[in-house]
Design a protein around this motif. Structure first.
Motif, PDB file in Angstrom:
ATOM      1  N   PHE A 180       0.786  -1.221   0.000  1.00 49.51           N
ATOM      2  CA  PHE A 180       0.000   0.000   0.000  1.00 49.51           C
ATOM      3  C   PHE A 180       0.826   1.282   0.000  1.00 49.51           C
ATOM      4  O   PHE A 180       0.267   2.376  -0.069  1.00 49.51           O
ATOM      5  N   GLY A 181       2.134   1.158   0.081  1.00 45.21           N
ATOM      6  CA  GLY A 181       2.967   2.354   0.043  1.00 45.21           C
ATOM      7  C   GLY A 181       4.317   2.130   0.689  1.00 45.21           C
ATOM      8  O   GLY A 181       4.599   1.059   1.244  1.00 45.21           O
ATOM      9  N   ASN A 182       5.161   3.154   0.634  1.00 47.43           N
ATOM     10  CA  ASN A 182       6.497   3.068   1.230  1.00 47.43           C
ATOM     11  C   ASN A 182       6.405   3.012   2.748  1.00 47.43           C
ATOM     12  O   ASN A 182       5.725   3.830   3.368  1.00 47.43           O
TER      13      ASN A 182
ATOM     14  N   GLU B 113       0.023   9.467   4.896  1.00 51.78           N
ATOM     15  CA  GLU B 113      -1.229   9.132   5.556  1.00 51.78           C
ATOM     16  C   GLU B 113      -2.160   8.376   4.599  1.00 51.78           C
ATOM     17  O   GLU B 113      -2.936   7.509   5.020  1.00 51.78           O
ATOM     18  N   GLU B 114      -2.054   8.691   3.298  1.00 55.54           N
ATOM     19  CA  GLU B 114      -2.900   8.027   2.305  1.00 55.54           C
ATOM     20  C   GLU B 114      -2.637   6.520   2.273  1.00 55.54           C
ATOM     21  O   GLU B 114      -3.575   5.708   2.179  1.00 55.54           O
ATOM     22  N   ALA B 115      -1.366   6.148   2.359  1.00 56.94           N
ATOM     23  CA  ALA B 115      -1.014   4.724   2.363  1.00 56.94           C
ATOM     24  C   ALA B 115      -1.570   4.041   3.613  1.00 56.94           C
ATOM     25  O   ALA B 115      -2.076   2.910   3.547  1.00 56.94           O
ATOM     26  N   ALA B 116      -1.486   4.729   4.751  1.00 52.45           N
ATOM     27  CA  ALA B 116      -2.017   4.172   5.996  1.00 52.45           C
ATOM     28  C   ALA B 116      -3.521   3.969   5.900  1.00 52.45           C
ATOM     29  O   ALA B 116      -4.056   2.932   6.320  1.00 52.45           O
ATOM     30  N   GLU B 117      -4.214   4.944   5.349  1.00 54.55           N
ATOM     31  CA  GLU B 117      -5.667   4.854   5.204  1.00 54.55           C
ATOM     32  C   GLU B 117      -6.055   3.676   4.314  1.00 54.55           C
ATOM     33  O   GLU B 117      -7.009   2.941   4.608  1.00 54.55           O
ATOM     34  N   GLU B 118      -5.318   3.473   3.234  1.00 56.57           N
ATOM     35  CA  GLU B 118      -5.625   2.376   2.324  1.00 56.57           C
ATOM     36  C   GLU B 118      -5.367   1.024   2.996  1.00 56.57           C
ATOM     37  O   GLU B 118      -6.156   0.081   2.840  1.00 56.57           O
ATOM     38  N   ALA B 119      -4.281   0.937   3.759  1.00 60.89           N
ATOM     39  CA  ALA B 119      -3.977  -0.307   4.463  1.00 60.89           C
ATOM     40  C   ALA B 119      -5.067  -0.638   5.471  1.00 60.89           C
ATOM     41  O   ALA B 119      -5.497  -1.795   5.583  1.00 60.89           O
ATOM     42  N   ILE B 120      -5.528   0.363   6.202  1.00 62.57           N
ATOM     43  CA  ILE B 120      -6.600   0.156   7.175  1.00 62.57           C
ATOM     44  C   ILE B 120      -7.870  -0.319   6.480  1.00 62.57           C
ATOM     45  O   ILE B 120      -8.538  -1.264   6.918  1.00 62.57           O
ATOM     46  N   ALA B 121      -8.197   0.333   5.364  1.00 64.10           N
ATOM     47  CA  ALA B 121      -9.419  -0.013   4.633  1.00 64.10           C
ATOM     48  C   ALA B 121      -9.372  -1.426   4.065  1.00 64.10           C
ATOM     49  O   ALA B 121     -10.383  -2.143   4.040  1.00 64.10           O
ATOM     50  N   LYS B 122      -8.195  -1.857   3.616  1.00 67.08           N
ATOM     51  CA  LYS B 122      -8.081  -3.143   2.932  1.00 67.08           C
ATOM     52  C   LYS B 122      -7.786  -4.309   3.885  1.00 67.08           C
ATOM     53  O   LYS B 122      -8.238  -5.435   3.643  1.00 67.08           O
ATOM     54  N   ILE B 123      -7.029  -4.071   4.952  1.00 72.31           N
ATOM     55  CA  ILE B 123      -6.562  -5.175   5.791  1.00 72.31           C
ATOM     56  C   ILE B 123      -7.385  -5.368   7.061  1.00 72.31           C
ATOM     57  O   ILE B 123      -7.483  -6.479   7.577  1.00 72.31           O
TER      58      ILE B 123
END
Length: 240
Positions: free
Chosen positions: A131-133, A158-168
């Motif tokens: 989801f990101g670096n 923060e965008e990568a963190a948000e995507e990880a939370i949403a997906k995982i």
């Protein structure tokens, strides 16, 4: 602290060391600057290496900083050498964050819990790097190196963190549903003084939810009580 250095190229092609600096953690006590130089210099020219040591005993603190002359070499080392064995221990590599404001801001910080005992640093990194670096990634362990069932992932954005939370979040990994959410420092947790959760461990393995509830009911009404299976945590533990 001791340091080993090597001459590099011209000053025009050499960026400031902090831009190509890596943190290397989880090192064996006898991993020296010389050994690390031999290992990382195969990726690209190394400018300097410092193993951090106790000021009094001079013993290694288990981590080091590796500075390359070129950012692309540091990136290659991070991509290809993370969690490789050094003296029989998988090393943990991440970018060296010299700016404390980035670490303290909390931006991009994710907390993961209910991890299976088989999930180590590398497995956590491999799962969340989609989801990101990632600036840092670690599974919490006890003094014997056994997983405590939770960990932390710090993303660059923060965008990568948000995507990880949403997906995982609530995904099943190794037959366990994991929780993924924003990491909140203890000092920033609202109403912490009103928290009523208790974590209990080292009670008899034969105890079930009812036995744990019976022990604590004399002290007040219980809204929930759950005993985790011994295999999941390396010993009986419960929440009430």
């Amino acid at each position: 602290m001791s340091m080993i250095g090597a001459a590099g190229g011209s000053s025009q092609s050499t960026p400031p060391f902090h831009s190509a600096s890596l943190y290397v953690g989880d090192l064996a006590p006898d991993a020296s600057e010389g050994l690390l130089f031999e290992i990382f210099n195969t990726v690209g020219p190394v400018a300097s290496i410092r193993v951090c040591r106790d000021a009094v005993t001079k013993r290694s603190l288990g981590y080091a900083y590796v500075n390359f002359h070129h950012v692309q070499d540091a990136e290659r080392a991070l991509d290809t050498m993370n969690y490789t064995l050094i003296k029989g221990k998988p090393c943990r590599i991440m970018w060296s964050q010299r700016d404390p404001t980035l670490r303290k801001s909390g931006v991009g910080n994710v907390f993961v819990k209910n991890l299976d005992a088989s999930i180590d640093h590398k497995a956590l990194y491999d799962t969340f790097s989609l989801f990101g670096n990632i600036l840092s990634c670690k599974v919490a362990t006890d003094e014997r190196g056994r997983s405590q069932g939770y960990g932390y992932v710090h993303y660059e954005t923060e965008e990568a963190a948000e995507e990880a939370i949403a997906k995982i979040n609530k995904m099943t990994i190794c037959d366990k549903e994991v929780y993924v959410g924003h990491f909140v420092r203890r000092t920033d947790r609202t109403g912490q003084s009103d928290w009523t959760n208790l974590y209990v461990k080292n009670f008899p393995p034969a105890w079930d939810d009812a036995a744990l509830r019976k022990l604590f009911e004399p002290f007040g009404a219980i809204t929930s009580c759950k005993v985790q299976p011994p295999k999941a945590v390396g010993g009986a533990a419960g929440l009430s």
